[in-house]
Write an enzyme that holds these catalytic residues in place. Structure first.
Site, PDB file in Angstrom:
ATOM      1  N   ASN A   9      13.219  -9.103   3.935  1.00 49.05           N
ATOM      2  CA  ASN A   9      14.316  -8.160   4.175  1.00 49.05           C
ATOM      3  C   ASN A   9      14.665  -8.223   5.664  1.00 49.05           C
ATOM      4  O   ASN A   9      13.916  -7.700   6.495  1.00 49.05           O
ATOM      5  CB  ASN A   9      13.852  -6.746   3.764  1.00 49.05           C
ATOM      6  CG  ASN A   9      14.875  -5.685   4.119  1.00 49.05           C
ATOM      7  OD1 ASN A   9      16.026  -5.979   4.429  1.00 49.05           O
ATOM      8  ND2 ASN A   9      14.450  -4.422   4.081  1.00 49.05           N
ATOM      9  N   LYS A  11      17.037  -6.807   7.180  1.00 48.50           N
ATOM     10  CA  LYS A  11      17.639  -5.548   7.653  1.00 48.50           C
ATOM     11  C   LYS A  11      18.894  -5.833   8.507  1.00 48.50           C
ATOM     12  O   LYS A  11      19.593  -6.803   8.235  1.00 48.50           O
ATOM     13  CB  LYS A  11      16.605  -4.722   8.426  1.00 48.50           C
ATOM     14  CG  LYS A  11      15.305  -4.542   7.647  1.00 48.50           C
ATOM     15  CD  LYS A  11      14.435  -3.458   8.200  1.00 48.50           C
ATOM     16  CE  LYS A  11      13.103  -3.455   7.463  1.00 48.50           C
ATOM     17  NZ  LYS A  11      12.260  -2.325   7.771  1.00 48.50           N
ATOM     18  N   HIS A  95      15.688   1.765  -0.767  1.00 50.92           N
ATOM     19  CA  HIS A  95      14.791   1.525   0.369  1.00 50.92           C
ATOM     20  C   HIS A  95      14.629   2.826   1.158  1.00 50.92           C
ATOM     21  O   HIS A  95      15.573   3.601   1.290  1.00 50.92           O
ATOM     22  CB  HIS A  95      15.380   0.419   1.258  1.00 50.92           C
ATOM     23  CG  HIS A  95      14.407  -0.069   2.290  1.00 50.92           C
ATOM     24  ND1 HIS A  95      14.157   0.631   3.445  1.00 50.92           N
ATOM     25  CD2 HIS A  95      13.609  -1.169   2.330  1.00 50.92           C
ATOM     26  CE1 HIS A  95      13.233  -0.024   4.154  1.00 50.92           C
ATOM     27  NE2 HIS A  95      12.889  -1.119   3.499  1.00 50.92           N
ATOM     28  N   GLU A  97      14.551   3.511   4.180  1.00 52.97           N
ATOM     29  CA  GLU A  97      15.504   3.717   5.292  1.00 52.97           C
ATOM     30  C   GLU A  97      16.826   4.255   4.766  1.00 52.97           C
ATOM     31  O   GLU A  97      17.493   5.055   5.418  1.00 52.97           O
ATOM     32  CB  GLU A  97      15.686   2.398   6.066  1.00 52.97           C
ATOM     33  CG  GLU A  97      14.480   2.112   6.953  1.00 52.97           C
ATOM     34  CD  GLU A  97      14.213   0.640   7.214  1.00 52.97           C
ATOM     35  OE1 GLU A  97      15.100  -0.205   6.986  1.00 52.97           O
ATOM     36  OE2 GLU A  97      13.074   0.329   7.634  1.00 52.97           O
ATOM     37  N   GLU A 167       6.344   0.960  -1.449  1.00 50.94           N
ATOM     38  CA  GLU A 167       6.363   0.922   0.013  1.00 50.94           C
ATOM     39  C   GLU A 167       6.047   2.313   0.565  1.00 50.94           C
ATOM     40  O   GLU A 167       6.942   3.162   0.655  1.00 50.94           O
ATOM     41  CB  GLU A 167       7.749   0.510   0.511  1.00 50.94           C
ATOM     42  CG  GLU A 167       8.211  -0.834   0.024  1.00 50.94           C
ATOM     43  CD  GLU A 167       9.239  -1.423   0.969  1.00 50.94           C
ATOM     44  OE1 GLU A 167       8.920  -2.424   1.605  1.00 50.94           O
ATOM     45  OE2 GLU A 167      10.338  -0.865   1.087  1.00 50.94           O
ATOM     46  N   GLY A 173       7.231  -0.849   8.997  1.00 48.42           N
ATOM     47  CA  GLY A 173       7.587  -1.112  10.388  1.00 48.42           C
ATOM     48  C   GLY A 173       6.654  -0.459  11.400  1.00 48.42           C
ATOM     49  O   GLY A 173       6.962  -0.404  12.592  1.00 48.42           O
ATOM     50  N   SER A 212       4.355  -3.429   6.505  1.00 47.87           N
ATOM     51  CA  SER A 212       3.620  -4.181   7.529  1.00 47.87           C
ATOM     52  C   SER A 212       2.791  -5.340   6.972  1.00 47.87           C
ATOM     53  O   SER A 212       1.686  -5.614   7.439  1.00 47.87           O
ATOM     54  CB  SER A 212       2.743  -3.224   8.359  1.00 47.87           C
ATOM     55  OG  SER A 212       3.550  -2.260   9.000  1.00 47.87           O
ATOM     56  N   GLY A 233       9.443  -6.983   5.921  1.00 45.80           N
ATOM     57  CA  GLY A 233      10.522  -6.700   6.876  1.00 45.80           C
ATOM     58  C   GLY A 233      10.333  -7.507   8.146  1.00 45.80           C
ATOM     59  O   GLY A 233      10.709  -8.673   8.239  1.00 45.80           O
TER      60      GLY A 233
END
Ligand code: PEP
Length: 249
Positions: A9, A11, A95, A97, A167, A173, A212, A233
């Protein structure tokens, strides 16, 4: 047998030139990889050009988001039909985010999944608890609610087409990962919950882990029975590190 799936991903990163270079490097570095499926999710601006580069390759293309309607007066949104049209086969939905920054809830995620499925895209449903929820001991309740509400109304046939990405929000992250056993325990719970609704589809669907993941920890995650891949990510942005993840075994 579930074929493992490794997803990058990207992003909101990489210009078109950077995305082209990364896609070309990845394509030649993993052309002989057959034991797992690889998917990259570039930003919207690079999707079309990257999809063309990867057309005759073993790498699939996905979108990081799509809208819950198929067409119409929705300024700034992208329809799953358009994504299918340019060569996408997957879409990330829900997701954390998008949930945290853009206020997406389970109802919106459910609508997006249904519209994506009718356009012929495979939705990757992202679920997971926040740090606070974990501390309060409600992780399993949160996960069950997300599965029930996000997948509400899916047909038995559609239930085979879903990928679930577990996740934990606090691991995305941050450099922190859940332990391999903790992740296996939750993936087992996800599969069990899925089987209560969709029976034998639960053994067929892929449940991948995100948070991560890097080239040092991937192989330990992949040893667990219910972990069928990874959503990556940060470590997918550096293409050499993403190649190491793909070649973990
Ligand atoms: C993600 O974006 O879904 C993710 C897991 O990010 P990272 O690997 O950077 O934690």
């Amino acid at each position: 047998m579930r074929k493992p799936l490794i997803v990058g991903n990207w992003k909101m990163n990489k210009t078109i030139t950077e995305a082209i270079n990364s896609a070309k490097t990845l394509k030649s570095a993993i052309h002989n990889v057959k034991n797992l499926e690889v998917l990259i999710c570039p930003a919207f601006t690079s999707l079309y050009v990257v999809a063309n580069i990867l057309k005759c390759s073993n790498i699939n293309i996905g979108s990081q988001n799509s809208f819950w309607e198929s067409e119409g007066a929705f300024t700034g949104e992208i329809s799953p039909i358009m994504l299918k049209d340019i060569g996408c086969s997957y879409v990330l939905v829900g997701h954390s985010e998008r949930r945290e920054i853009f206020g997406e809830n389970n109802k919106i995620v459910n609508q997006k999944i249904k519209t994506a499925l009718s356009a012929g895209l495979i939705p990757i449903l992202c679920i997971g608890e926040t740090f606070k929820e974990r501390e309060c001991g409600v992780t399993f309740n949160v996960i069950r609610k997300q599965i029930n509400e996000c997948l509400l109304g899916l047909t038995y046939e559609q239930s085979f087409l879903i990928v679930i990405a577990y996740e934990p929000v606090w691991a995305i992250g941050t450099g922190k990962t859940a332990s391999f056993n903790q992740v296996q325990e939750i993936h087992y719970f996800i599969r069990k919950t899925y089987s209560e609704i969709y029976m034998d589809a639960a053994e067929k669907i892929r449940i991948i882990y995100g948070g991560s993941v890097n080239s040092n920890n991937i192989s330990d995650f992949m040893k667990k029975y219910d972990i069928d891949g990874a959503l990556v990510g940060k470590a997918s942005l550096d293409i050499e590190s993403f190649i190491k993840i793909i070649r973990y075994s």
